[in-house]
Enzyme design. Structure first.
Site, PDB file in Angstrom:
ATOM      1  N   SER A 143       0.817  -1.198   0.000  1.00  0.00           N
ATOM      2  CA  SER A 143       0.000   0.000   0.000  1.00  0.00           C
ATOM      3  C   SER A 143       0.861   1.262   0.000  1.00  0.00           C
ATOM      4  O   SER A 143       1.614   1.501  -0.930  1.00  0.00           O
ATOM      5  CB  SER A 143      -0.976  -0.029   1.181  1.00  0.00           C
ATOM      6  OG  SER A 143      -1.906   1.009   1.100  1.00  0.00           O
ATOM      7  N   ASP A 300      -2.136   6.156  -4.164  1.00  0.00           N
ATOM      8  CA  ASP A 300      -0.995   5.449  -3.594  1.00  0.00           C
ATOM      9  C   ASP A 300      -0.589   4.285  -4.505  1.00  0.00           C
ATOM     10  O   ASP A 300      -1.240   4.037  -5.525  1.00  0.00           O
ATOM     11  CB  ASP A 300      -1.304   5.004  -2.161  1.00  0.00           C
ATOM     12  CG  ASP A 300      -2.368   3.929  -2.081  1.00  0.00           C
ATOM     13  OD1 ASP A 300      -3.152   3.799  -3.038  1.00  0.00           O
ATOM     14  OD2 ASP A 300      -2.442   3.242  -1.056  1.00  0.00           O
ATOM     15  N   ASP A 302      -0.888   1.085  -4.755  1.00  0.00           N
ATOM     16  CA  ASP A 302      -1.864   0.093  -5.232  1.00  0.00           C
ATOM     17  C   ASP A 302      -3.209   0.729  -5.554  1.00  0.00           C
ATOM     18  O   ASP A 302      -4.185   0.025  -5.807  1.00  0.00           O
ATOM     19  CB  ASP A 302      -2.035  -1.054  -4.240  1.00  0.00           C
ATOM     20  CG  ASP A 302      -2.689  -0.639  -2.931  1.00  0.00           C
ATOM     21  OD1 ASP A 302      -2.418   0.485  -2.470  1.00  0.00           O
ATOM     22  OD2 ASP A 302      -3.450  -1.432  -2.357  1.00  0.00           O
ATOM     23  N   ASP A 304      -5.616   2.310  -3.989  1.00  0.00           N
ATOM     24  CA  ASP A 304      -6.853   2.186  -3.221  1.00  0.00           C
ATOM     25  C   ASP A 304      -7.100   3.420  -2.359  1.00  0.00           C
ATOM     26  O   ASP A 304      -8.195   3.590  -1.824  1.00  0.00           O
ATOM     27  CB  ASP A 304      -6.878   0.900  -2.385  1.00  0.00           C
ATOM     28  CG  ASP A 304      -5.785   0.829  -1.325  1.00  0.00           C
ATOM     29  OD1 ASP A 304      -4.899   1.702  -1.296  1.00  0.00           O
ATOM     30  OD2 ASP A 304      -5.811  -0.125  -0.520  1.00  0.00           O
TER      31      ASP A 304
END
Length: 570
Positions: A143, A300, A302, A304
């Site tokens: 993340s 960010d 990834d 999400d």
């Protein structure tokens, strides 16, 4: 010889990966480092694995990822018999390696694998689980953590992360796996040739984009009221899908931060690639300022989480996750009420650590608020329950203060692609009214009062840090404070015991599941929540304060936070 050093010697003897072998030899004379790498096995929980890259049982590497995947295979075999698993990965170092190794192990265990052939946002993985009728999903990402980290998140068939009970079951299977002799595997190319591993096609990605588009509140507003956008994927996985969605909704003027456009697991311009952090947003802010554009969007690695800054009165102002969540609620309800598409008994779902302003505003708007534990899986679980009852349309918004948002049932995790669309929509809508998002936020404050939300984090690295964190929380539970920063404590809630003790000695039951959270409600209505992070070696303290003015709220924060620091001894 310590247990850590014995494990170190075993790894030196058995590791055959050249890079990891060299990593082990490099720390041969560093006893503290050996201790940190081997004092525990990297923990597997509801968020899967997350840790520093490197050799060791307390590190992210092909062996710890392999053991986790073999344990997952054993669990899936017992639970489902035949199973299929979807896999996604982001731009982090070794993400592709870990994703392919996971596919090889799943395939060797007779489990069908669907794997993306390019970097893909975490919410697209959640969508793919549902779309491809999989029993589980894996996404390789850490993340928003610094570049030295990577992670491995596991999802169930309902496309949200594993429940605590399921994670415990998988962990028990992982604990039976021998890193060096107990992991089945076949070559990735063999899996592709035999068909047990298949690439996820463009049709699934297109279906994901279409599903996000179906959650538009106003399909024409970005064409009727054009806006200009600076976007940065922070060298992550969001570039393709976010730019695709902006194009589909009619945002024609988009500039991408060039230094942060291409995938790069070293994140050279933002060592902490979190859109909540000013340093990560700095290049985007500069570009937005130079171009004179309306808004900056950041996702960010990834994709999400979404960060936002807006042009207001000639300057670029960053907005917090709480502020964006509240603005989304205002926009979605306001616009859907205008168009006659607001459902009966609408719901907004938020984490317990998110702003109390949401509760106040939802009361004004006639919307029910449901609080859940921290972790978007709890929001995803509620969305799934609504869908099973045929009531998914009641779900307007789910959000967490950490810049995670979702406005529909297409995914069961926070979705920055979805968030980017709604943020642009509401920016265009309010621009058509001669307002910025800051103007709208000020209007909300004028009705609900001035709220201030702050998160303070205290980091405790390594084995000593872990022991210190646990001791702090034990001390807080052993003696609940009667006041914090000169303000009397009206109630103390402990989510582990499930009890909220009132100042007069009365008790209330906390109906949420057991969790390592301490909550203090002050006599003035302020809320202080203390919890260890589930993904980082940190204790986090969440403040939700309100006052007549921002200055008064800031003064209250200074008083209360000083009291909390004294309690924690930091």
């Amino acid at each position: 010889m310590s247990d850590s050093h014995k494990l170190y010697q075993t790894w030196c003897e058995k590791v055959d990966d050249p890079a990891l072998k060299a990593d082990l030899l490099a720390v041969a004379n560093d006893e503290p480092e050996i201790g940190d790498r081997f004092y525990r096995t990297l923990s597997f929980g509801t968020a899967g694995l997350r840790g520093v890259l490197g050799a060791g049982t307390n590190r992210m590497n092909v062996y710890t990822v392999g053991a986790a995947t073999q344990g997952l295979c054993q669990w899936l075999g017992k639970k489902y018999g035949d199973a299929a698993v979807a896999i996604a990965y982001d731009s982090r170092n070794n993400s592709t390696l870990f994703a392919q190794r996971s596919a090889e192990i799943l395939a060797a265990n007779g489990i069908k694998v669907h794997i993306f052939d390019e970097l893909m946002p975490t919410p697209a993985l959640s969508f793919a689980i549902l779309h491809l009728h999989c029993q589980a999903g894996i996404v390789v990402t850490a993340s928003h953590n610094p570049a030295k980290y990577n992670g491995y998140k596991v999802y169930g068939p309902e496309a949200y992360q594993l429940s605590p009970e399921e994670a415990d079951e998988v962990l028990r299977e992982i604990e039976t796996v021998d890193y060096f002799g107990g992991i089945k595997t076949i070559p990735f190319e063999e899996g592709l040739r035999t068909g047990v591993i298949q690439y996820i096609g463009k049709d699934t990605v297109d279906a994901y984009i279409d599903a996000v588009l179906s959650e538009q509140v106003d399909k024409d507003i970005c064409r009727q009221s054009p806006i200009s956008v600076v976007y940065t994927p922070l060298n992550g996985a969001g570039n393709h899908c976010v730019r695709k969605i902006l194009d589909r909704i009619g945002v024609e003027t988009v500039a991408v931060v060039p230094e942060q456009e291409q995938p790069d697991g070293d994140f050279p311009t933002c060592p902490y690639p979190n859109p909540e952090e000013a340093t990560a947003m700095e290049l985007g802010l500069r570009l937005c300022e130079r171009l004179g554009y309306d808004i900056l969007l950041a996702t960010d690695p990834d994709s999400d989480r979404a960060g936002v800054a807006v042009r207001h009165q000639g300057r670029i102002v960053r907005l917090s996750g709480n502020e964006i969540g509240v603005l989304m609620l205002q926009y979605i309800v306001e616009r859907r009420r205008e168009t006659g598409t607001l459902p009966k008994d609408p719901i907004v779902v938020k984490s317990v650590v998110s702003t109390k302003l949401c509760d106040r505003l939802a009361g004004e708007l006639g919307v029910q608020v449901i609080d859940v534990l921290t972790g978007f899986k709890y929001i995803g679980e509620l969305v799934a329950e609504l869908e099973q009852k045929g009531e998914a349309d009641r779900f307007l918004l789910g959000f967490e203060e950490s810049s995670g948002y979702l406005t529909g049932p297409h995914a069961r995790d926070k979705d920055a692609v979805n968030a980017a669309m709604i943020i642009c929509e509401m920016t265009a809508y309010y621009k058509s009214k001669g307002k910025t998002l800051l103007d709208v936020l000020d209007g909300i404050y004028s009705v609900c009062g001035r709220y201030l939300n702050v998160v303070d984090s205290y980091t405790f690295e390594g084995e000593d840090g872990s022991v210190k964190m646990a001791g702090m929380l034990r001390a807080l539970r052993a003696g609940a404070p009667s006041e914090i920063g000169g303000h009397a404590v009206a109630a103390t809630g402990d989510y582990l015991s499930g009890k909220r003790v009132l100042a007069d000695g009365g008790e209330e039951t906390i109906t949420l599941p057991e969790s390592d959270i301490l909550e203090y409600t002050l006599e003035n209505g302020a809320s202080v929540i203390v919890r260890p992070s589930g993904t980082e070696p940190k204790i986090k303290v969440y403040y939700s304060l309100s006052a007549a003015t921002l200055e008064q709220a800031q003064q209250l924060y200074e008083q209360v936070s000083a009291g909390v620091k004294a309690l924690l001894g930091v």
